[in-house]
Design a protein around this motif. Structure first.
Motif, short mmCIF file in Angstrom:
data_model
loop_
_atom_site.label_atom_id
_atom_site.label_comp_id
_atom_site.label_asym_id
_atom_site.label_seq_id
_atom_site.Cartn_x
_atom_site.Cartn_y
_atom_site.Cartn_z
N GLY B 239 -81.23 69.39 4.78
CA GLY B 239 -82.45 68.65 5.09
C GLY B 239 -82.83 67.73 3.95
O GLY B 239 -83.10 66.53 4.15
N ILE B 240 -82.82 68.26 2.74
CA ILE B 240 -83.21 67.46 1.58
C ILE B 240 -82.25 66.28 1.38
O ILE B 240 -82.68 65.14 1.19
CB ILE B 240 -83.24 68.35 0.30
CG1 ILE B 240 -84.37 69.38 0.40
CG2 ILE B 240 -83.39 67.49 -0.96
CD1 ILE B 240 -84.33 70.47 -0.66
N VAL B 241 -80.94 66.56 1.44
CA VAL B 241 -79.97 65.50 1.20
C VAL B 241 -80.01 64.46 2.33
O VAL B 241 -79.89 63.25 2.08
CB VAL B 241 -78.54 66.08 1.03
CG1 VAL B 241 -77.54 64.98 0.76
CG2 VAL B 241 -78.52 67.08 -0.12
N ALA B 398 -89.84 66.35 -3.53
CA ALA B 398 -89.59 65.80 -4.87
C ALA B 398 -88.09 65.68 -5.11
O ALA B 398 -87.61 64.67 -5.64
CB ALA B 398 -90.22 66.70 -5.93
N ALA B 399 -87.34 66.69 -4.68
CA ALA B 399 -85.88 66.66 -4.85
C ALA B 399 -85.27 65.53 -4.04
O ALA B 399 -84.43 64.77 -4.52
CB ALA B 399 -85.28 68.00 -4.44
N ALA B 400 -85.73 65.37 -2.78
CA ALA B 400 -85.18 64.32 -1.91
C ALA B 400 -85.47 62.93 -2.48
O ALA B 400 -84.58 62.07 -2.55
CB ALA B 400 -85.75 64.45 -0.50
N GLY B 420 -76.19 63.54 -15.32
CA GLY B 420 -77.60 63.87 -15.41
C GLY B 420 -78.34 64.06 -14.09
O GLY B 420 -79.53 64.37 -14.10
N ILE B 421 -77.66 63.89 -12.94
CA ILE B 421 -78.45 63.95 -11.70
C ILE B 421 -79.03 65.33 -11.43
O ILE B 421 -80.15 65.47 -10.96
CB ILE B 421 -77.67 63.47 -10.44
CG1 ILE B 421 -76.58 64.44 -10.04
CG2 ILE B 421 -77.13 62.05 -10.58
CD1 ILE B 421 -76.28 64.38 -8.56
N HIS B 422 -78.26 66.38 -11.77
CA HIS B 422 -78.77 67.73 -11.48
C HIS B 422 -79.95 68.08 -12.39
O HIS B 422 -80.89 68.74 -11.96
CB HIS B 422 -77.62 68.74 -11.58
CG HIS B 422 -76.48 68.39 -10.67
ND1 HIS B 422 -76.61 68.40 -9.31
CD2 HIS B 422 -75.22 67.96 -10.94
CE1 HIS B 422 -75.46 68.01 -8.76
NE2 HIS B 422 -74.60 67.74 -9.72
N GLU B 423 -79.89 67.60 -13.62
CA GLU B 423 -81.02 67.82 -14.54
C GLU B 423 -82.26 67.11 -14.02
O GLU B 423 -83.37 67.64 -14.07
CB GLU B 423 -80.70 67.29 -15.95
CG GLU B 423 -79.72 68.13 -16.75
CD GLU B 423 -78.29 68.00 -16.24
OE1 GLU B 423 -78.03 67.10 -15.41
OE2 GLU B 423 -77.45 68.83 -16.63
N GLU B 424 -82.07 65.89 -13.50
CA GLU B 424 -83.23 65.12 -13.01
C GLU B 424 -83.86 65.80 -11.80
O GLU B 424 -85.09 65.90 -11.69
CB GLU B 424 -82.82 63.69 -12.68
CG GLU B 424 -82.33 62.92 -13.90
CD GLU B 424 -83.01 61.56 -14.03
OE1 GLU B 424 -84.19 61.43 -13.60
OE2 GLU B 424 -82.36 60.63 -14.55
N VAL B 425 -83.01 66.27 -10.89
CA VAL B 425 -83.53 66.98 -9.73
C VAL B 425 -84.24 68.26 -10.19
O VAL B 425 -85.35 68.57 -9.74
CB VAL B 425 -82.40 67.31 -8.72
CG1 VAL B 425 -82.91 68.24 -7.62
CG2 VAL B 425 -81.82 66.04 -8.12
#
Lengths: 470, 470
Positions: B239-241, B398-400, B420-425
């Motif tokens: 759903g989020i993605v 927020a994640a989406a 860095g994308i996982h850190e930002e999420v």
């Protein structure tokens, strides 16, 4: 080593960022006969610095005085102080790690998608392939509901988790096995059985820790046919180590174990596990005393001659194995001359060993020597390497005899860190599994002749290098 | 990269230990337009050498010819040949490791006995301490019964385990989180709920993989109050993605997402998860079609306007999200001019994207771009770092939005390995958890002023060195 015997505590302080403040702390410590240990920076601000300071003192009284005096220094605030053991456990002792590097799309495709479809397909067609292509053949579930954990009355499940984590860390360090702590939030035996039946395919073997005695019989028997070994540490592993110890104690004290009458003072799952092994080892005369009804039933089922009082048991037994959990239960006058006493109740034994010796015992010990961790690593590895479907008596006896054998000179048992002991236990367990026909591993085709000379290997490799360049 | 496109297979051969044999193998490979890759020594005997040889060929026909010809060489026996992917997965992808070295009695006492008693006691008095002194705050249970795994009809549980292991490896590589594969041997939803309630205290968070759609609603709702987040990947993470992708697809195609009518073709848990997010994001017009009764009920509950036919849905929807699991369900003539089609059914979409474009769609894609692994690592880490009790809509949104934001230029979504994308999420999820009041972590006392100048730090440390020597 001098420091180790002193009280070691860590103080977290917030210091005003002005020169001289720290010198005052050092003075306070010195004036109270303490020593400064490590000093770690925790946080750095413009106005304050937070640091963890390790302080060694004679004892806690000195330490508390230091804390009090530091608190009175201007510009310094004691935030907290703690035992170093807590600090060493910070963040926990185990972690799940990927064995492979997955840092780009090519590797992602290999290890995740579509790579994992190929693996899943292969396993879906042949279930045994799970041992080839996953780590499950090196993974155990370390399961507990904490019901008899440590000496807490009714430990909460979070505390149970920490104990399992410590055990998992030690098992991993000794044998490289992956042990996964699973905490059960139920004490109901049917619910435990159902839960395990629903998750057992996540493990190559299951080790139960600290199960309630009464229920462990049912749980173990209902889970005996899962196709992986399910072992109750308290029962089986304590049984194996106790037998191993007893073999050496008898020998060192010139007692014929096979002709001795063994008396169980208290008959829960630990005693039952020991009895099971002693019987398999060939000890025919076994007597017991316990006031609990289910214990009496177990004794009947397991061919223990039930005695009517502690006195009766103590009078008849050549060897007493006490698991009553009642400190001081054995009085001075009850000890028979030449008797051997092994007292496994914690934290306090049924009678202090020195007193038992004074009372005439030939040998007496408390439970400190009987650590299940002496056998778990090797036993588990032996089961996993042979992919044993279950644990048999021969496997347990082989482990006990090997452990007894590995004790050096006049010691009763080897030490956990003695070189090679877990490998040796592993090997005999594995061999016994194969002999008993419970091993699922096809034996690897080992060539009849292995080159004894390293030169042979170099010779072949030398040849190979030429070939590969052709 | 040239090699990658060729067929790569490994041949295990037993070679007589006489010179020249390997040269013949190389000849056979060369004559069939193949290349030799790695050569590994498997076993060395006096008479034979066993080796694994990687062979690159144009395709499997060439490879099979090579195998046949090698088999005819005197003194050489082909034992086996296999795909390298299988070999790369040998022994599995994850392991549980001790974080600390426990190799002597002193360390044993610190980390095991009596050390762990101090930890257990501390946690027993204050349950939250489990996050300080164990790894549970960095540990998730990756749980599945494999009911909708891959494209197998009824995958066995062993195959499920291997898929979970792959996911655990990727999650660990991306975020250092410990993910533990738990395979459920039950498809009964009540039994699943009971099992999870009995083991959830072993994890800081639970991620469900490949749950049956119909049951996932019940399971998720019954486990919503455990005090740790329980997330169904299929539903929540897809759903989020999908929302993240849709935000960018709309922008790139100049469509106003908030005013679009979204049509769900098929309404299982994946569609329900997407709907949940779209609704929270503010998309008011949502219609759907499904023939299954429970799906119709879900649509009613979740405020989806139910359509009576595929045609009706296709005519009305500006954006179609297809999760029907029926390849070819959308016919050429059904596509509306300017429509956006996102088809998440695997392995084949409802209509091939190129055909949909030809039929007039503004944009069409299959499910390849929607990988839940884009969000799982950051989402999980954000939950764990904030010790969130549950996952809220704000955390998901927020994640989406962050994911949409991280896509570069005209791409729809970022790549899993983008820096860095996982850190930002993680950071936005964590922040949202704190804002929503579901975070359990006491905020660390951060000082108002953090030194901007590295000189400040040096200055303080310099001072410290003098002090410590005093």
């Amino acid at each position: 080593m001098n420091k180790v015997q002193r009280t070691e505590r860590v103080v977290r302080i917030k210091i005003s960022n002005v020169p001289g403040a720290f010198g005052k702390i050092a003075n306070v410590i010195g004036q109270n006969e303490g020593n400064l240990g490590d000093i770690k920076l925790v946080r750095m601000g413009k106005k304050y610095v937070t640091r963890d300071i390790t302080v060694y003192t004679k004892n806690l009284l000195y330490f508390n005085k230091i804390i009090e005096e530091i608190g009175q220094i201007q510009g310094i605030k004691v935030i907290n102080h703690f035992d170093n053991i807590l600090r060493e456990h910070e963040g926990g002792l185990i972690e799940v790690k990927s064995k492979v590097k997955i840092d780009n799309v090519e590797k992602y495709e290999k290890y995740y998608m579509p790579g994992m479809s190929a693996i899943a397909k292969s396993i879906n067609e042949d279930r045994d392939k799970i041992y080839d292509y996953t780590n499950i053949g090196n993974t155990i579930g370390l399961i507990s509901n904490g019901s008899t954990m440590l000496d807490f009355d009714d430990p909460n499940e979070e505390a149970t988790y920490s104990v399992l984590e410590s055990r998992a860390a030690v098992i991993n360090e000794l044998t490289n096995i992956s042990a996964i702590p699973i905490v059960l939030s139920t004490k109901d035996k049917d619910s435990i059985v159902k839960t395990i039946k629903n998750i057992y395919k996540s493990f190559g073997m299951i080790i139960f820790e600290d199960l309630n005695s009464e229920d462990s019989f049912t749980i173990e028997s209902e889970l005996s046919e899962l196709g992986i070994p399910v072992v109750d540490t308290n029962k089986t592993c304590n049984g194996i180590v106790t037998l191993a110890g007893l073999i050496n104690i008898s020998e060192l004290n010139s007692v014929d174990l096979s002709k001795s009458k063994v008396g169980f003072l208290g008959y829960g799952s630990k005693a039952s596990g020991i009895n099971m092994l002693l019987k398999a080892y060939g000890i025919k005369e076994r007597i017991g005393f316990d006031i609990r009804e289910y214990s009496k039933k177990r004794m009947q089922v397991e061919n223990i001659e039930i005695k009517n009082s502690i006195n009766e048991l103590m009078e008849e037994a050549d060897i007493v194995i006490a698991t009553s959990r009642k400190a001081g239960l054995i009085k001075f006058g009850m000890v028979k001359k030449g008797q051997i006493l092994i007292m496994l109740s914690k934290p306090k034994p049924e009678i202090e060993p020195e007193i038992a010796i004074k009372a005439g015992a030939r040998y007496a010990t408390d439970g400190k020597i009987i650590s299940p961790l002496l056998v778990i690593p090797g036993l588990v590895k032996g089961c996993l390497l042979s992919r044993a479907k279950k644990l048999t008596f021969n496997m347990m006896l082989a482990a006990a005899e090997k452990l007894a054998d590995l004790a050096v000179e006049d010691s009763v048992l080897p030490g956990i860190f003695d070189k090679g002991i877990h490998e040796e236990v592993c090997n005999v367990v594995r061999q016994a599994a194969i002999e008993d026909g419970v091993a699922c591993l096809e034996e690897i085709d080992i060539e009849d002749e292995v080159p004894k000379d390293i030169e042979d290997i170099f010779e072949s490799i030398k040849g190979m290098d030429l070939w590969t360049e052709a």
